[in-house]
Scaffold this motif. Structure first.
Motif, PDB file in Angstrom:
ATOM      1  N   PRO A 154      12.023  32.021  47.703  1.00  0.00           N
ATOM      2  CA  PRO A 154      12.680  32.321  46.418  1.00  0.00           C
ATOM      3  C   PRO A 154      12.972  31.041  45.630  1.00  0.00           C
ATOM      4  O   PRO A 154      14.122  30.723  45.328  1.00  0.00           O
ATOM      5  CB  PRO A 154      13.975  33.018  46.869  1.00  0.00           C
ATOM      6  CG  PRO A 154      14.310  32.356  48.168  1.00  0.00           C
ATOM      7  CD  PRO A 154      12.984  32.055  48.831  1.00  0.00           C
ATOM      8  N   LYS A 156      12.035  28.213  42.336  1.00  0.00           N
ATOM      9  CA  LYS A 156      11.759  28.282  40.903  1.00  0.00           C
ATOM     10  C   LYS A 156      10.351  27.785  40.585  1.00  0.00           C
ATOM     11  O   LYS A 156       9.850  26.849  41.198  1.00  0.00           O
ATOM     12  CB  LYS A 156      12.793  27.458  40.146  1.00  0.00           C
ATOM     13  CG  LYS A 156      14.212  28.004  40.263  1.00  0.00           C
ATOM     14  CD  LYS A 156      15.222  27.081  39.597  1.00  0.00           C
ATOM     15  CE  LYS A 156      16.630  27.641  39.719  1.00  0.00           C
ATOM     16  NZ  LYS A 156      17.641  26.707  39.149  1.00  0.00           N
ATOM     17  N   PHE A 190      10.629  31.402  36.509  1.00  0.00           N
ATOM     18  CA  PHE A 190      10.682  32.587  37.372  1.00  0.00           C
ATOM     19  C   PHE A 190      11.064  32.149  38.782  1.00  0.00           C
ATOM     20  O   PHE A 190      11.008  30.971  39.112  1.00  0.00           O
ATOM     21  CB  PHE A 190       9.298  33.257  37.467  1.00  0.00           C
ATOM     22  CG  PHE A 190       8.771  33.822  36.188  1.00  0.00           C
ATOM     23  CD1 PHE A 190       9.049  35.140  35.830  1.00  0.00           C
ATOM     24  CD2 PHE A 190       7.967  33.062  35.353  1.00  0.00           C
ATOM     25  CE1 PHE A 190       8.534  35.673  34.652  1.00  0.00           C
ATOM     26  CE2 PHE A 190       7.463  33.582  34.174  1.00  0.00           C
ATOM     27  CZ  PHE A 190       7.744  34.894  33.826  1.00  0.00           C
ATOM     28  N   ARG A 191      11.399  33.147  39.602  1.00  0.00           N
ATOM     29  CA  ARG A 191      11.431  32.917  41.041  1.00  0.00           C
ATOM     30  C   ARG A 191      10.051  33.275  41.568  1.00  0.00           C
ATOM     31  O   ARG A 191       9.481  34.301  41.196  1.00  0.00           O
ATOM     32  CB  ARG A 191      12.499  33.798  41.691  1.00  0.00           C
ATOM     33  CG  ARG A 191      13.681  33.027  42.220  1.00  0.00           C
ATOM     34  CD  ARG A 191      14.740  33.904  42.814  1.00  0.00           C
ATOM     35  NE  ARG A 191      14.229  34.845  43.820  1.00  0.00           N
ATOM     36  CZ  ARG A 191      15.004  35.671  44.509  1.00  0.00           C
ATOM     37  NH1 ARG A 191      16.309  35.676  44.301  1.00  0.00           N
ATOM     38  NH2 ARG A 191      14.489  36.498  45.393  1.00  0.00           N
ATOM     39  N   ASP A 193       8.815  34.420  44.386  1.00  0.00           N
ATOM     40  CA  ASP A 193       8.627  35.717  45.040  1.00  0.00           C
ATOM     41  C   ASP A 193       8.643  36.857  44.022  1.00  0.00           C
ATOM     42  O   ASP A 193       7.836  37.787  44.091  1.00  0.00           O
ATOM     43  CB  ASP A 193       9.663  35.936  46.146  1.00  0.00           C
ATOM     44  CG  ASP A 193      11.108  35.766  45.669  1.00  0.00           C
ATOM     45  OD1 ASP A 193      11.335  35.058  44.675  1.00  0.00           O
ATOM     46  OD2 ASP A 193      12.018  36.336  46.310  1.00  0.00           O
ATOM     47  N   GLU A 194       9.549  36.769  43.042  1.00  0.00           N
ATOM     48  CA  GLU A 194       9.643  37.824  42.026  1.00  0.00           C
ATOM     49  C   GLU A 194       8.433  37.821  41.094  1.00  0.00           C
ATOM     50  O   GLU A 194       7.964  38.885  40.665  1.00  0.00           O
ATOM     51  CB  GLU A 194      10.944  37.659  41.236  1.00  0.00           C
ATOM     52  CG  GLU A 194      12.186  37.933  42.068  1.00  0.00           C
ATOM     53  CD  GLU A 194      13.478  37.649  41.319  1.00  0.00           C
ATOM     54  OE1 GLU A 194      13.420  37.063  40.215  1.00  0.00           O
ATOM     55  OE2 GLU A 194      14.551  37.998  41.853  1.00  0.00           O
ATOM     56  N   LEU A 195       7.937  36.647  40.782  1.00  0.00           N
ATOM     57  CA  LEU A 195       6.757  36.532  39.922  1.00  0.00           C
ATOM     58  C   LEU A 195       5.545  37.201  40.570  1.00  0.00           C
ATOM     59  O   LEU A 195       4.828  37.979  39.928  1.00  0.00           O
ATOM     60  CB  LEU A 195       6.459  35.061  39.637  1.00  0.00           C
ATOM     61  CG  LEU A 195       5.201  34.765  38.826  1.00  0.00           C
ATOM     62  CD1 LEU A 195       5.362  35.257  37.392  1.00  0.00           C
ATOM     63  CD2 LEU A 195       4.893  33.270  38.843  1.00  0.00           C
ATOM     64  N   ARG A 197       5.599  39.409  42.947  1.00  0.00           N
ATOM     65  CA  ARG A 197       5.899  40.851  43.056  1.00  0.00           C
ATOM     66  C   ARG A 197       5.541  41.571  41.751  1.00  0.00           C
ATOM     67  O   ARG A 197       4.928  42.632  41.750  1.00  0.00           O
ATOM     68  CB  ARG A 197       7.393  41.026  43.391  1.00  0.00           C
ATOM     69  CG  ARG A 197       7.777  42.433  43.800  1.00  0.00           C
ATOM     70  CD  ARG A 197       9.234  42.489  44.218  1.00  0.00           C
ATOM     71  NE  ARG A 197       9.467  41.905  45.531  1.00  0.00           N
ATOM     72  CZ  ARG A 197      10.296  40.878  45.769  1.00  0.00           C
ATOM     73  NH1 ARG A 197      10.973  40.312  44.786  1.00  0.00           N
ATOM     74  NH2 ARG A 197      10.454  40.424  46.997  1.00  0.00           N
ATOM     75  N   LYS A 198       5.906  40.943  40.649  1.00  0.00           N
ATOM     76  CA  LYS A 198       5.618  41.517  39.325  1.00  0.00           C
ATOM     77  C   LYS A 198       4.108  41.572  39.071  1.00  0.00           C
ATOM     78  O   LYS A 198       3.578  42.573  38.571  1.00  0.00           O
ATOM     79  CB  LYS A 198       6.296  40.645  38.259  1.00  0.00           C
ATOM     80  CG  LYS A 198       6.237  41.183  36.851  1.00  0.00           C
ATOM     81  CD  LYS A 198       6.997  40.270  35.889  1.00  0.00           C
ATOM     82  CE  LYS A 198       8.474  40.219  36.196  1.00  0.00           C
ATOM     83  NZ  LYS A 198       9.241  39.499  35.144  1.00  0.00           N
ATOM     84  N   GLN A 208       3.437  44.304  50.028  1.00  0.00           N
ATOM     85  CA  GLN A 208       4.880  44.136  49.852  1.00  0.00           C
ATOM     86  C   GLN A 208       5.225  42.648  49.905  1.00  0.00           C
ATOM     87  O   GLN A 208       4.819  41.936  50.821  1.00  0.00           O
ATOM     88  CB  GLN A 208       5.631  44.882  50.961  1.00  0.00           C
ATOM     89  CG  GLN A 208       7.145  44.773  50.834  1.00  0.00           C
ATOM     90  CD  GLN A 208       7.869  45.421  51.997  1.00  0.00           C
ATOM     91  OE1 GLN A 208       7.257  45.843  52.963  1.00  0.00           O
ATOM     92  NE2 GLN A 208       9.193  45.474  51.912  1.00  0.00           N
ATOM     93  N   THR A 211      10.815  38.188  50.814  1.00  0.00           N
ATOM     94  CA  THR A 211      11.447  36.912  50.491  1.00  0.00           C
ATOM     95  C   THR A 211      11.830  36.190  51.780  1.00  0.00           C
ATOM     96  O   THR A 211      12.519  36.753  52.637  1.00  0.00           O
ATOM     97  CB  THR A 211      12.699  37.144  49.628  1.00  0.00           C
ATOM     98  OG1 THR A 211      12.312  37.867  48.451  1.00  0.00           O
ATOM     99  CG2 THR A 211      13.339  35.832  49.223  1.00  0.00           C
TER     100      THR A 211
END
Length: 249
Positions: A154, A156, A190-191, A193-195, A197-198, A208, A211
């Motif tokens: 996670p 940046k 962004f983070r 992991d989230e980027l 995921r998106k 899946q 994190t």
């Protein structure tokens, strides 16, 4: 001016050649499929005749530790020697934001070695450090995948559109050598992991994203700001959501 683009038929190189030619320069793509091979030296002397600037945006076909080190050492050594013989007055190389902080990774050790060869060559130079391209998010996901799970830290990141990187490299190439590093990054933070995921969700990819603060990034463990540029970076304009929407048309 005549600008030779090593790796000039790839993602960044092809965009760079087009942009330079649009601005009235003579941009020449140089790659094995145009008869120029930096590993063997084939075609180098010929393509560099009359060149003022050489831009190296080439990349190793293998990310395996020994192979990538051999690629950048051999190709950069051959290229710099040929440039010295041809009287080239500006060497520009594309590298990665955070390279010096990612030395657990064989790939980034090779990039750091490449930068050292350039700095020691005696040829005026500029090194462009870019954050990871939007287009490379797929590669990041692949490298972090185990079965149906993508394990990412996670941390940046400010990803950037390849068109914006090509523009930044082009500006640097036709400018005065900086004798150091210039950075370019995307407009949004962004983070990681989230980027990813998106990005996977947008492509309806069922993997899946998990994190994991210790998840390796091409062999290196990341701190929160490892992948971020410094305060003087050039901030590009294209937003990730706009790029993603363009891909889905």
């Amino acid at each position: 001016m005549k600008v030779v683009v090593i790796g000039g038929t790839g993602l960044i190189g092809s965009k760079l050649v087009a942009k330079l030619n649009e601005h009235g320069h003579e941009a020449v793509p140089a790659a094995p499929n145009t008869g120029v091979n930096t590993l063997t030296g084939e075609g180098l002397a010929e393509v560099l005749t009359g060149a003022s600037v050489v831009v190296d945006v080439s990349n190793s076909p293998s990310f395996e530790d020994d192979a990538v080190m051999e690629f950048f050492r051999t190709s950069t050594t051959n290229l710099l020697k040929a440039e010295a013989n041809a009287g080239v007055t500006h060497h520009v190389a594309l590298s990665v934001v955070g390279t010096e902080r990612l030395q657990e990774s064989g790939y980034f050790r090779a990039k750091q070695m490449q930068e050292g060869l350039i700095k020691d060559s005696g040829i005026p130079y500029s090194i462009v450090h870019a954050t990871q391209f939007f287009e490379f998010m797929k590669g990041i996901a692949e490298a972090a995948t185990d079965g149906d799970t993508v394990r990412l830290a996670p941390v940046k990141i400010r990803p950037v559109f390849s068109d914006d990187v090509a523009a930044a490299v082009g500006r640097t190439a036709v400018g005065t050598p900086v004798g150091g590093v210039v950075e370019v990054a995307g407009p949004e933070e962004f983070r990681l992991d989230e980027l990813i995921r998106k990005g996977l969700a947008a492509k309806k990819d069922p993997r899946q994203v998990v994190t994991d603060v210790h998840a390796p990034y091409f062999g290196a463990e990341l701190q929160e700001t490892t992948l971020l540029p410094g305060p003087d970076a050039h901030i590009a304009e294209t937003r990730f959501a706009d790029w993603l929407a363009q891909q889905q048309r």
